[in-house]
Design a protein around this motif. Structure first.
Motif, PDB file in Angstrom:
ATOM      1  N   TYR A   1      10.496 -54.495  29.698  1.00  0.00           N
ATOM      2  CA  TYR A   1      11.444 -53.770  28.746  1.00  0.00           C
ATOM      3  C   TYR A   1      10.432 -54.007  26.633  1.00  0.00           C
ATOM      4  O   TYR A   1      10.209 -54.641  26.667  1.00  0.00           O
ATOM      5  N   THR A   2      10.702 -52.703  26.180  1.00  0.00           N
ATOM      6  CA  THR A   2       9.781 -52.694  24.641  1.00  0.00           C
ATOM      7  C   THR A   2      11.760 -53.523  23.570  1.00  0.00           C
ATOM      8  O   THR A   2      12.634 -53.560  25.043  1.00  0.00           O
ATOM      9  N   ALA A   3      11.278 -53.812  22.527  1.00  0.00           N
ATOM     10  CA  ALA A   3      12.400 -54.320  22.266  1.00  0.00           C
ATOM     11  C   ALA A   3      13.630 -52.980  21.477  1.00  0.00           C
ATOM     12  O   ALA A   3      14.957 -53.567  22.049  1.00  0.00           O
ATOM     13  N   SER A   4      12.958 -52.043  21.359  1.00  0.00           N
ATOM     14  CA  SER A   4      13.584 -50.979  21.149  1.00  0.00           C
ATOM     15  C   SER A   4      15.140 -50.842  22.662  1.00  0.00           C
ATOM     16  O   SER A   4      15.958 -50.328  22.575  1.00  0.00           O
ATOM     17  N   GLU A   5      14.304 -51.165  23.498  1.00  0.00           N
ATOM     18  CA  GLU A   5      14.625 -50.810  24.520  1.00  0.00           C
ATOM     19  C   GLU A   5      16.187 -51.589  25.173  1.00  0.00           C
ATOM     20  O   GLU A   5      17.499 -52.040  25.388  1.00  0.00           O
TER      21      GLU A   5
ATOM     22  N   ALA B   1       7.446 -59.984  22.015  1.00  0.00           N
ATOM     23  CA  ALA B   1       6.903 -59.702  22.269  1.00  0.00           C
ATOM     24  C   ALA B   1       5.936 -59.698  23.920  1.00  0.00           C
ATOM     25  O   ALA B   1       6.003 -59.104  25.232  1.00  0.00           O
TER      26      ALA B   1
ATOM     27  N   LYS C   1      10.955 -54.659  34.297  1.00  0.00           N
ATOM     28  CA  LYS C   1      11.833 -52.981  34.842  1.00  0.00           C
ATOM     29  C   LYS C   1      10.820 -52.113  36.087  1.00  0.00           C
ATOM     30  O   LYS C   1      11.970 -51.773  36.114  1.00  0.00           O
TER      31      LYS C   1
ATOM     32  N   GLU D   1       8.863 -58.977  26.529  1.00  0.00           N
ATOM     33  CA  GLU D   1       7.918 -57.595  26.207  1.00  0.00           C
ATOM     34  C   GLU D   1       6.846 -57.484  27.619  1.00  0.00           C
ATOM     35  O   GLU D   1       7.208 -56.503  28.519  1.00  0.00           O
TER      36      GLU D   1
ATOM     37  N   GLU E   1       6.878 -64.502  17.520  1.00  0.00           N
ATOM     38  CA  GLU E   1       5.516 -63.222  17.998  1.00  0.00           C
ATOM     39  C   GLU E   1       4.384 -63.053  19.023  1.00  0.00           C
ATOM     40  O   GLU E   1       4.232 -63.118  20.078  1.00  0.00           O
TER      41      GLU E   1
ATOM     42  N   TRP F   1      14.290 -59.544  20.375  1.00  0.00           N
ATOM     43  CA  TRP F   1      13.354 -59.712  22.233  1.00  0.00           C
ATOM     44  C   TRP F   1      11.895 -59.410  21.444  1.00  0.00           C
ATOM     45  O   TRP F   1      11.389 -59.270  20.618  1.00  0.00           O
TER      46      TRP F   1
END
Length: 230
Positions: free
Chosen positions: A143-147, A135, A188, A138, A115, A133
Motif C-alpha cells: 500500500y502507498t502512503a496515500s492509500e 517507504a 495488498k 509500502e 524513510e 506510513w
C-alpha cells in the motif's frame, strides 16, 4: 553540559547576579549574569525555557535595582538595566531560534532514518487510523502512503483472523510502554506474512496519549526456517 547541570546552574547564576546587583548599584555585573543564564537554556529541553528565564531575569532586574544602595550615577544605573533588559530578550530570541534549528535538524535526521528503513514504521491513532506510513511499509505491504494514511490499520488483518481486530484496537488504545509481539498481517496482493511488531506509546507536548508508533519486521523467512528445523 547536560540538562540537569543547566537546571542547577541557571537559578544559582540568577541568584548570585541579583545579590551582586543589590550591592553594586551601577549595574555593570547584570550584563553578564542574566545573559549567561539565558544562554544556559540551550541545554534545557523545554522550548520556551529561554523566554521564561528572560522574564524572571527582567523581574529580578527591578528587584536588584530597588534593593541596591543609592548610586552616585543614578542615570547610568537605570540605563545599564534598560540595556540589559533588551539584551536579555534578544539573547532569548537567539537561543530559541538555535534550539528550533537544532530540533528541525534532528527531526530531518530522524525522518531520513525512518524513510530509509527496510522495516515498516507507522503511527496509529487510538481509534486505529494510520497517520504516518514510511517507504518500508509500502514495500512490505504494497500500500502507498496515500492509500493508508487516514485509513484503518485493520486493513492489514487477514479475514480469517477477525478476532485480532478487537485485540489490536485494544492494544493500540491501552499500550503504556514498549511492547513486542508476533502477528500475521495481510499485504495488498492478498499474501499473509509473519511479522514482529514493536509498539510504543506516542504522547504530545502535554504528555497526553495520542496513539502509538509501530515498527513491523517481516519474519516470514525466520518462521519458515524454524518450521524446517522442527
Amino acid at each position: 553540559m547536560n540538562s540537569k547541570y543547566a537546571q542547577i546552574l541557571i537559578p544559582l547564576v540568577m541568584a548570585t547576579t541579583v545579590i551582586v546587583d543589590a550591592v553594586v548599584p551601577i549595574g555593570y555585573e547584570v550584563w553578564v549574569g542574566y545573559a549567561f543564564a539565558v544562554l544556559l537554556c540551550l541545554w534545557i529541553e523545554r522550548p520556551s525555557a529561554p523566554y521564561i528565564v528572560a522574564a524572571i531575569a527582567t523581574v529580578l532586574l527591578q528587584v536588584g535595582f530597588m534593593l541596591s544602595a543609592p548610586s552616585s550615577a543614578p542615570d547610568l544605573a537605570v540605563f545599564n538595566r534598560l540595556v540589559v533588559a533588551v539584551l536579555i530578550w534578544i539573547t532569548a530570541g537567539l537561543v530559541w531560534r538555535a534550539k528550533l534549528a537544532k530540533l528541525d535538524d534532528a527531526t530531518r535526521r530522524l525522518g531520513a532514518i525512518v524513510e530509509s528503513s527496510s522495516d515498516a514504521i507507522l503511527s496509529v491513532t487510538p481509534d486505529g487510523f494510520v497517520t504516518t506510513w514510511n517507504a518500508g511499509a509500502e514495500g512490505m505491504f504494497g500500500y502507498t502512503a496515500s492509500e493508508m494514511i487516514g485509513g484503518s490499520i485493520l486493513t492489514l488483518i487477514p479475514p480469517q483472523r477477525q478476532k485480532d481486530k478487537t485485540w489490536l484496537l485494544s492494544t493500540v488504545r491501552g499500550v503504556q510502554s514498549i511492547h513486542t509481539y508476533d502477528a500475521v498481517r495481510l499485504t495488498k496482493d492478498g499474501r499473509c506474512i509473519d511479522v514482529s511488531v514493536t509498539v510504543s506509546p506516542l504522547r504530545d507536548a502535554a504528555g497526553q496519549f495520542v496513539g502509538v508508533s509501530e515498527i513491523v519486521r517481516d519474519i516470514s523467512e525466520q518462521k519458515r526456517a524454524q518450521t524446517l528445523l522442527r
